[in-house]
Scaffold this motif. Structure first.
Motif, mmCIF file in Angstrom:
data_model
loop_
_atom_site.group_PDB
_atom_site.id
_atom_site.type_symbol
_atom_site.label_atom_id
_atom_site.label_comp_id
_atom_site.label_asym_id
_atom_site.label_seq_id
_atom_site.Cartn_x
_atom_site.Cartn_y
_atom_site.Cartn_z
ATOM 1 N N UNK A 1 0.588 -1.177 -0.181
ATOM 2 C CA UNK A 1 -0.120 0.053 -0.134
ATOM 3 C C UNK A 1 0.905 1.370 0.128
ATOM 4 N N UNK A 2 2.082 1.317 0.592
ATOM 5 C CA UNK A 2 3.135 2.329 0.596
ATOM 6 C C UNK A 2 3.565 2.764 -0.689
ATOM 7 N N UNK A 3 3.580 1.797 -1.568
ATOM 8 C CA UNK A 3 3.896 2.100 -3.015
ATOM 9 C C UNK A 3 2.853 2.686 -4.001
ATOM 10 N N UNK A 4 1.379 2.834 -3.470
ATOM 11 C CA UNK A 4 0.445 3.207 -4.382
ATOM 12 C C UNK A 4 0.377 4.869 -4.054
ATOM 13 N N UNK A 5 0.158 5.506 -5.158
ATOM 14 C CA UNK A 5 -0.143 6.979 -5.053
ATOM 15 C C UNK A 5 -1.259 7.384 -4.034
ATOM 16 N N UNK A 6 -1.253 8.423 -3.297
ATOM 17 C CA UNK A 6 -2.289 8.672 -2.238
ATOM 18 C C UNK A 6 -3.827 8.570 -2.979
ATOM 19 N N UNK A 7 -3.980 8.940 -4.156
ATOM 20 C CA UNK A 7 -5.174 9.021 -4.704
ATOM 21 C C UNK A 7 -5.921 7.772 -4.929
ATOM 22 N N UNK A 8 -4.898 6.746 -5.588
ATOM 23 C CA UNK A 8 -5.020 5.420 -5.889
ATOM 24 C C UNK A 8 -5.511 4.569 -4.762
ATOM 25 N N UNK A 9 -4.340 5.080 -3.790
ATOM 26 C CA UNK A 9 -4.956 3.936 -2.579
ATOM 27 C C UNK A 9 -6.288 4.495 -1.793
ATOM 28 N N UNK A 10 -6.578 5.654 -1.930
ATOM 29 C CA UNK A 10 -7.776 6.202 -1.649
ATOM 30 C C UNK A 10 -9.151 5.601 -2.252
ATOM 31 N N UNK A 11 -8.841 5.407 -3.630
ATOM 32 C CA UNK A 11 -9.777 4.608 -4.421
ATOM 33 C C UNK A 11 -10.107 3.295 -4.011
ATOM 34 N N UNK A 12 -9.086 2.630 -3.432
ATOM 35 C CA UNK A 12 -9.322 1.168 -3.079
ATOM 36 C C UNK A 12 -9.548 0.864 -1.586
ATOM 37 N N UNK A 13 -9.035 1.740 -0.667
ATOM 38 C CA UNK A 13 -9.097 1.744 0.688
ATOM 39 C C UNK A 13 -9.678 2.901 1.541
ATOM 40 N N UNK A 14 -10.746 2.767 2.357
ATOM 41 C CA UNK A 14 -11.306 3.822 3.114
ATOM 42 C C UNK A 14 -11.259 3.512 4.490
ATOM 43 N N UNK A 15 -11.020 4.503 5.319
ATOM 44 C CA UNK A 15 -10.808 4.179 6.765
ATOM 45 C C UNK A 15 -11.533 5.079 7.761
ATOM 46 N N UNK A 16 -12.191 4.442 8.803
ATOM 47 C CA UNK A 16 -12.912 5.350 9.900
ATOM 48 C C UNK A 16 -11.863 5.160 10.893
ATOM 49 N N UNK A 17 -10.945 5.923 11.370
ATOM 50 C CA UNK A 17 -10.169 5.870 12.496
ATOM 51 C C UNK A 17 -10.847 6.371 13.783
ATOM 52 N N UNK A 18 -10.270 6.045 14.944
ATOM 53 C CA UNK A 18 -10.730 6.581 16.147
ATOM 54 C C UNK A 18 -10.618 8.194 16.568
ATOM 55 N N UNK A 19 -9.444 8.704 15.944
ATOM 56 C CA UNK A 19 -9.354 9.981 15.955
ATOM 57 C C UNK A 19 -10.262 10.879 15.060
#
Length: 264
Positions: free
Chosen positions: A67-85
């Motif tokens: 995942x760290x090799x993906x561009x931010x926008x590409x990563x965001x199209x594949x993975x969404x997060x709901x953090x505690x903060x």
């Protein structure tokens, strides 16, 4: 949908080892639960999965890609997060917050597309907030904010959801509705939960974190044994069949600390 795997991940923060050699997986369309006592490293692991933290060693693989090799926008199209903060003072409307989930799909200075508007409307409907688009996010209750942020993650239409204690601040009705929604979507999901009975009902697979290491993985009925509950969580409990669903149901002994009496 995509498979996500944590491959031998260790994290050291301020000279202190938080995670050590963690391996776990959420298969395509699978809901994988992360459980463990406070301080076991659950949030640190999830922050590593959604790229907020860089592992000291090891990799997080999204369909076999780091995942760290993906561009931010590409990563965001594949993975969404709901953090505690989670911010609570956004000076935005409910709709504006949810629409932020569409940013990975938008070109600079481009307006909303028909697809964007449909995704936002659908996400609000899924969390029961259709008709609340113009309300101020900052004026919402904790439970309502939680549902708006979940809608933002749904609007992102990711292959993988990473959810850190998503039922916090929700009343019982909305907890049940959220878990039912996640179950119905069958989207690849990695979720941390404090409520072990909710985890047993929702998850296809459980990973137990204890002192920064995965100490058990498998189906809820295989993992949630009285012995593990005593060793990892320090509680005396029996595991029975839920009378309504047949899922494993943990009955905690609130009177006797571990070790004061034999398990039945």
């Amino acid at each position: 949908m995509m498979r996500i795997a944590v491959d031998d991940v260790s994290v050291t923060l301020s000279g202190r080892s938080i995670l050590s050699g963690v391996h776990l997986v959420a298969g395509e369309g699978e809901i994988a639960g992360l459980i463990g006592p406070n301080g076991s490293g659950k949030s640190t692991l999830l922050r590593t999965v959604y790229r907020h933290l860089k592992p000291t060693s090891g990799r997080v693989l999204l369909a076999d890609r780091d995942v760290r090799e993906l561009a931010p926008a590409e990563a965001a199209r594949h993975l969404a997060a709901l953090p505690q903060e989670r911010g609570s003072d956004f000076e935005f409307t409910v709709r504006e917050v949810v629409a932020m989930g569409r940013s990975p799909y938008q070109r600079a200075f481009a307006g909303e597309s028909t697809q964007d508007r449909a995704a936002v409307a659908d996400a609000l409907a899924q969390v029961g907030l259709a008709g609340h688009e113009r309300r101020s996010f900052a004026a919402l209750s904790g439970g309502e904010r939680q549902r708006v942020l979940l809608a933002r993650a749904f609007a992102q239409q990711p292959d993988v959801l990473v959810l850190d204690e998503p039922t916090n601040h929700l009343d019982v009705q909305h907890q049940v509705e959220l878990l039912a929604l996640l179950r119905a979507q069958r989207r690849t999901t990695l979720i941390s939960l404090h409520d072990l009975n909710a985890a047993a009902s929702l998850c296809d697979r459980l990973h137990v974190l204890h002192r920064g290491e995965v100490v058990a993985s498998g189906g809820p009925r295989d993992v949630l044994t009285p012995e593990l509950l005593a060793e990892v969580f320090g509680v005396r409990a029996a595991v029975v069949d839920h009378p309504l669903t047949g899922d494993p149901l943990i009955a905690f002994d609130h009177r006797s600390p571990v070790g004061t009496a034999p398990l039945p």
